[in-house]
Motif scaffolding. Structure first.
Motif, PDB file in Angstrom:
ATOM      1  N   CYS A  48       0.830  -1.207   0.000  1.00 31.77           N
ATOM      2  CA  CYS A  48       0.000   0.000   0.000  1.00 31.77           C
ATOM      3  C   CYS A  48       0.861   1.252   0.000  1.00 31.77           C
ATOM      4  CB  CYS A  48      -0.949   0.001   1.197  1.00 31.77           C
ATOM      5  SG  CYS A  48      -2.351  -1.108   1.013  1.00 31.77           S
ATOM      6  N   ALA A  53      -0.930   4.612  -0.789  1.00 29.65           N
ATOM      7  CA  ALA A  53      -2.196   4.277  -0.151  1.00 29.65           C
ATOM      8  C   ALA A  53      -1.915   3.937   1.306  1.00 29.65           C
ATOM      9  CB  ALA A  53      -2.852   3.097  -0.865  1.00 29.65           C
ATOM     10  N   LEU A  55      -3.127   1.319   4.444  1.00 30.90           N
ATOM     11  CA  LEU A  55      -3.902   0.192   4.936  1.00 30.90           C
ATOM     12  C   LEU A  55      -4.467   0.608   6.290  1.00 30.90           C
ATOM     13  CD1 LEU A  55      -4.884  -2.707   4.642  1.00 30.90           C
ATOM     14  CD2 LEU A  55      -2.725  -3.461   5.633  1.00 30.90           C
ATOM     15  N   VAL A  69      -8.679   0.075   2.706  1.00 32.03           N
ATOM     16  CA  VAL A  69      -7.561   0.830   2.144  1.00 32.03           C
ATOM     17  C   VAL A  69      -8.015   2.225   1.742  1.00 32.03           C
ATOM     18  CG1 VAL A  69      -5.799   0.872   0.338  1.00 32.03           C
ATOM     19  CG2 VAL A  69      -6.539  -1.318   1.280  1.00 32.03           C
ATOM     20  N   PHE A  71      -6.995   5.205  -0.569  1.00 36.77           N
ATOM     21  CA  PHE A  71      -6.126   5.283  -1.742  1.00 36.77           C
ATOM     22  C   PHE A  71      -6.380   6.560  -2.533  1.00 36.77           C
ATOM     23  CE2 PHE A  71     -10.039   3.426  -3.071  1.00 36.77           C
ATOM     24  CZ  PHE A  71     -10.228   3.786  -4.394  1.00 36.77           C
ATOM     25  N   LEU A  80      -3.991  -2.109  -7.728  1.00 38.38           N
ATOM     26  CA  LEU A  80      -3.669  -2.268  -6.315  1.00 38.38           C
ATOM     27  C   LEU A  80      -3.926  -3.703  -5.876  1.00 38.38           C
ATOM     28  CD1 LEU A  80      -2.886  -1.050  -3.553  1.00 38.38           C
ATOM     29  CD2 LEU A  80      -5.280  -0.394  -3.280  1.00 38.38           C
TER      30      LEU A  80
END
Length: 139
Positions: A48, A53, A55, A69, A71, A80
């Motif tokens: 991530c 991104a 988590l 997630v 993002f 992803l």
């Protein structure tokens, strides 16, 4: 309107996008113990970060995992997911040989499918109502 600390900014956008992902093991085999899930979370958190991104939440059971997630809009969810599943499968099988015996023929940890659902924000009915109530300019 107050500032929402969960809102992120990019060069040309302001966003708050979350996706709920569920990955199921191949053939739904129950293969994960606590140590596998702990390592899986570490791997997925690292992936991530590579996508800029975050988590937000991770948990799982013997045959599946759930991720939440956050993002950026420049990231395609499918890309992803592909990286999360590919990297975690490869590393977990390398680091935990006991997982390989379940998949000696398939050479894959995860099922080919996955669940992805948008998460967070206002319910759709409220967004729809808000849009409907916008004033159109006169002709």
């Amino acid at each position: 309107m107050g500032f929402d600390e969960n809102v992120r900014t990019g060069r040309h956008c302001v966003f708050r996008m979350h996706v709920h992902l569920v990955f199921v093991t191949k053939y739904r085999h129950s293969v994960f113990a606590d140590r596998h899930l702990t390592r899986c979370e570490e791997i997925m958190r690292s992936v991530c970060e590579d996508f800029e991104a975050e988590l937000v939440e991770f948990n799982g059971e013997a045959n599946h995992v759930h991720l939440l997630v956050n993002f950026p809009p420049k990231v395609a969810v499918s890309k992803l997911v592909n990286s999360l599943k590919g990297v975690s499968s490869r590393r977990l099988r390398q680091e935990h040989p006991e997982l390989v015996r379940h998949y000696w023929q398939a050479q894959r940890l995860w099922s080919g499918s996955y669940f992805a659902g948008s998460a967070g924000g206002t319910p759709l009915s409220i967004v729809k109502q808000y849009i409907e109530q916008q004033n159109q300019p006169p002709l």
